[in-house]
Design a protein around this motif. Structure first.
Motif, PDB file in Angstrom:
ATOM      1  N   VAL A   1       0.844  -1.194   0.000  1.00 48.27           N
ATOM      2  CA  VAL A   1       0.000   0.000   0.000  1.00 48.27           C
ATOM      3  C   VAL A   1       0.881   1.246   0.000  1.00 48.27           C
ATOM      4  CG1 VAL A   1      -1.637   1.318   1.401  1.00 48.27           C
ATOM      5  CG2 VAL A   1      -1.942  -1.144   1.108  1.00 48.27           C
ATOM      6  N   SER A   2       0.439   2.260  -0.732  1.00 49.05           N
ATOM      7  CA  SER A   2       1.108   3.556  -0.928  1.00 49.05           C
ATOM      8  C   SER A   2       2.094   3.548  -2.089  1.00 49.05           C
ATOM      9  CB  SER A   2       1.812   4.064   0.330  1.00 49.05           C
ATOM     10  OG  SER A   2       3.041   3.408   0.561  1.00 49.05           O
ATOM     11  N   THR A   3       2.268   2.390  -2.760  1.00 52.29           N
ATOM     12  CA  THR A   3       3.135   2.350  -3.940  1.00 52.29           C
ATOM     13  C   THR A   3       2.583   3.274  -5.024  1.00 52.29           C
ATOM     14  OG1 THR A   3       3.813   0.061  -3.551  1.00 52.29           O
ATOM     15  CG2 THR A   3       4.024   0.879  -5.803  1.00 52.29           C
ATOM     16  N   PRO A   4       3.405   4.168  -5.585  1.00 48.16           N
ATOM     17  CA  PRO A   4       2.937   5.011  -6.696  1.00 48.16           C
ATOM     18  C   PRO A   4       2.845   4.195  -7.984  1.00 48.16           C
ATOM     19  CG  PRO A   4       5.235   5.482  -6.222  1.00 48.16           C
ATOM     20  CD  PRO A   4       4.775   4.509  -5.167  1.00 48.16           C
ATOM     21  N   LEU A   5       1.798   4.421  -8.745  1.00 51.67           N
ATOM     22  CA  LEU A   5       1.583   3.701 -10.003  1.00 51.67           C
ATOM     23  C   LEU A   5       1.317   4.704 -11.116  1.00 51.67           C
ATOM     24  CD1 LEU A   5      -0.766   0.843  -8.716  1.00 51.67           C
ATOM     25  CD2 LEU A   5       1.671   0.649  -9.283  1.00 51.67           C
ATOM     26  N   ASP A   6       1.980   4.485 -12.242  1.00 47.35           N
ATOM     27  CA  ASP A   6       1.824   5.339 -13.420  1.00 47.35           C
ATOM     28  C   ASP A   6       0.622   4.841 -14.225  1.00 47.35           C
ATOM     29  OD1 ASP A   6       2.230   7.076 -15.505  1.00 47.35           O
ATOM     30  OD2 ASP A   6       3.851   5.936 -16.408  1.00 47.35           O
ATOM     31  N   ILE A   7      -0.430   5.677 -14.335  1.00 54.86           N
ATOM     32  CA  ILE A   7      -1.696   5.237 -14.921  1.00 54.86           C
ATOM     33  C   ILE A   7      -2.154   6.210 -15.998  1.00 54.86           C
ATOM     34  CG2 ILE A   7      -4.101   4.616 -14.438  1.00 54.86           C
ATOM     35  CD1 ILE A   7      -3.335   4.184 -11.552  1.00 54.86           C
ATOM     36  N   VAL A   8      -2.687   5.661 -17.082  1.00 54.05           N
ATOM     37  CA  VAL A   8      -3.307   6.460 -18.136  1.00 54.05           C
ATOM     38  C   VAL A   8      -4.757   5.984 -18.283  1.00 54.05           C
ATOM     39  CG1 VAL A   8      -3.276   7.098 -20.575  1.00 54.05           C
ATOM     40  CG2 VAL A   8      -1.119   6.718 -19.365  1.00 54.05           C
ATOM     41  N   GLY A   9      -5.704   6.914 -18.282  1.00 57.84           N
ATOM     42  CA  GLY A   9      -7.089   6.528 -18.455  1.00 57.84           C
ATOM     43  C   GLY A   9      -8.044   7.673 -18.143  1.00 57.84           C
ATOM     44  N   PRO A  10      -9.340   7.447 -18.255  1.00 58.27           N
ATOM     45  CA  PRO A  10      -9.946   6.213 -18.759  1.00 58.27           C
ATOM     46  C   PRO A  10      -9.847   6.116 -20.282  1.00 58.27           C
ATOM     47  CG  PRO A  10     -11.652   7.817 -18.266  1.00 58.27           C
ATOM     48  CD  PRO A  10     -10.355   8.439 -17.850  1.00 58.27           C
ATOM     49  N   LEU A  11      -9.611   4.914 -20.767  1.00 55.55           N
ATOM     50  CA  LEU A  11      -9.467   4.638 -22.187  1.00 55.55           C
ATOM     51  C   LEU A  11     -10.614   3.748 -22.660  1.00 55.55           C
ATOM     52  CD1 LEU A  11      -5.651   3.794 -22.080  1.00 55.55           C
ATOM     53  CD2 LEU A  11      -6.655   5.951 -22.844  1.00 55.55           C
ATOM     54  N   GLY A  12     -10.811   3.702 -23.956  1.00 53.02           N
ATOM     55  CA  GLY A  12     -11.832   2.830 -24.523  1.00 53.02           C
ATOM     56  C   GLY A  12     -13.202   3.478 -24.570  1.00 53.02           C
TER      57      GLY A  12
END
Length: 285
Positions: A87-98
């Motif tokens: 928990v608290s790990t940073p995540l690189d996210i792109v969205g919302p897609l589709g």
């Protein structure tokens, strides 16, 4: 792809098991505010020998908390890396897609067909459709009970039909067999209520779903020869099954968008979603 797309660094808020799968809750307020059932996000991973992002269907949002939920199976290095993040790990996210599923224009009977963790986004869709006054049936299929996605009972809102290929839970057979049975019991034959079919799962399942609905359309047209042929309610951007099969998995391109057709009433409509693809290192289960 519709609406606003956000490129953000989201923090992992919670991680929990959901049957045989893993659910991740990620803080991403802009994505949560704009996402709709049927859309997905693309997540960067930092596992050994991984380059491409991993796409995951959005299984739900909490706009108040600004979080999105993803459900996945561990099938390779990328998903194993995500499932083990603290928990608290940073995540690189792109969205919302589709392209999101399109709700019916008037109250309808909605049949939602899913396989494995492809049921997760359909459970979210089911809640939205039920809130809109639609009669919703969720057909939840899997090879065996251990990989059946758990859907909480929703009395009075959503009827859940469980189907396993080995008969270890619910009805025995393929989830598409259950769909054919539900389509045969078509209330629109009596009162004009439209039936809408939404699906999310592996490509063979989607092909079978499309075939079942096409067969029903043929029967209904033969019963009403003067009925016009089905026409799309909007221009379709869905590639052919061959083109979808040829697409390199794991890319940042959107999975096949929903296909909405306005058939001659009371024929069924269909909208199918392929479960968000994973890379060659992460083949679908």
């Amino acid at each position: 792809m519709t609406g606003t797309v956000d490129v953000t660094t989201g923090a992992l808020v919670a991680r929990r098991p959901v049957g045989a799968y893993h659910a991740l809750s990620i803080a991403a307020p802009a994505i949560a505010a704009n996402a709709a059932p049927g859309q997905f996000v693309s997540v960067g991973v930092d596992a050994v020998d991984t380059v491409l992002r991993r796409p995951f269907a959005i299984a739900g949002v909490d706009t108040g908390a600004g979080t999105i939920e993803l459900v996945m199976a561990v099938v390779g290095a990328g998903t194993a890396w995500l499932a083990s993040r603290p928990v608290s790990t940073p995540l690189d996210i792109v969205g919302p897609l589709g392209t999101s599923f399109v709700p019916p224009e008037r109250p309808a009977r909605c049949l939602l067909v899913g396989g494995g963790y492809g049921v997760a986004p359909l459970a979210w869709l089911a809640s939205r459709l039920a809130a809109g006054g639609n009669a919703v049936e969720l057909l939840n299929g899997a090879r065996t009970a251990s990989v059946l996605y758990p859907v909480a009972p929703r009395p009075g809102q959503v009827t859940v039909h469980e189907v396993t290929e080995d008969g270890s839970r619910g009805a025995t057979g393929l989830v598409t067999d259950a769909l054919r049975a539900r389509l045969a019991d078509h209330p629109g034959q009596h009162d004009g209520t439209p039936t809408v079919v939404h699906a999310c799962g592996p490509m063979p399942m989607l092909v079978a779903v499309a075939g079942a609905v096409k067969a029903l359309r043929g029967v209904l047209r033969s019963q009403s020869p003067s009925a016009p042929a089905a026409t799309p309610s909007r221009p379709s951007t869905t590639p052919s099954p061959a083109a979808r099969a040829a697409r390199a998995p794991g890319t940042a391109t959107a999975p096949p968008p929903a296909t909405q057709a306005r058939p001659a009433r009371p024929a069924a409509q269909t909208a199918t979603k392929r479960a968000a693809p994973q890379t060659a290192a992460d083949p679908p289960p």
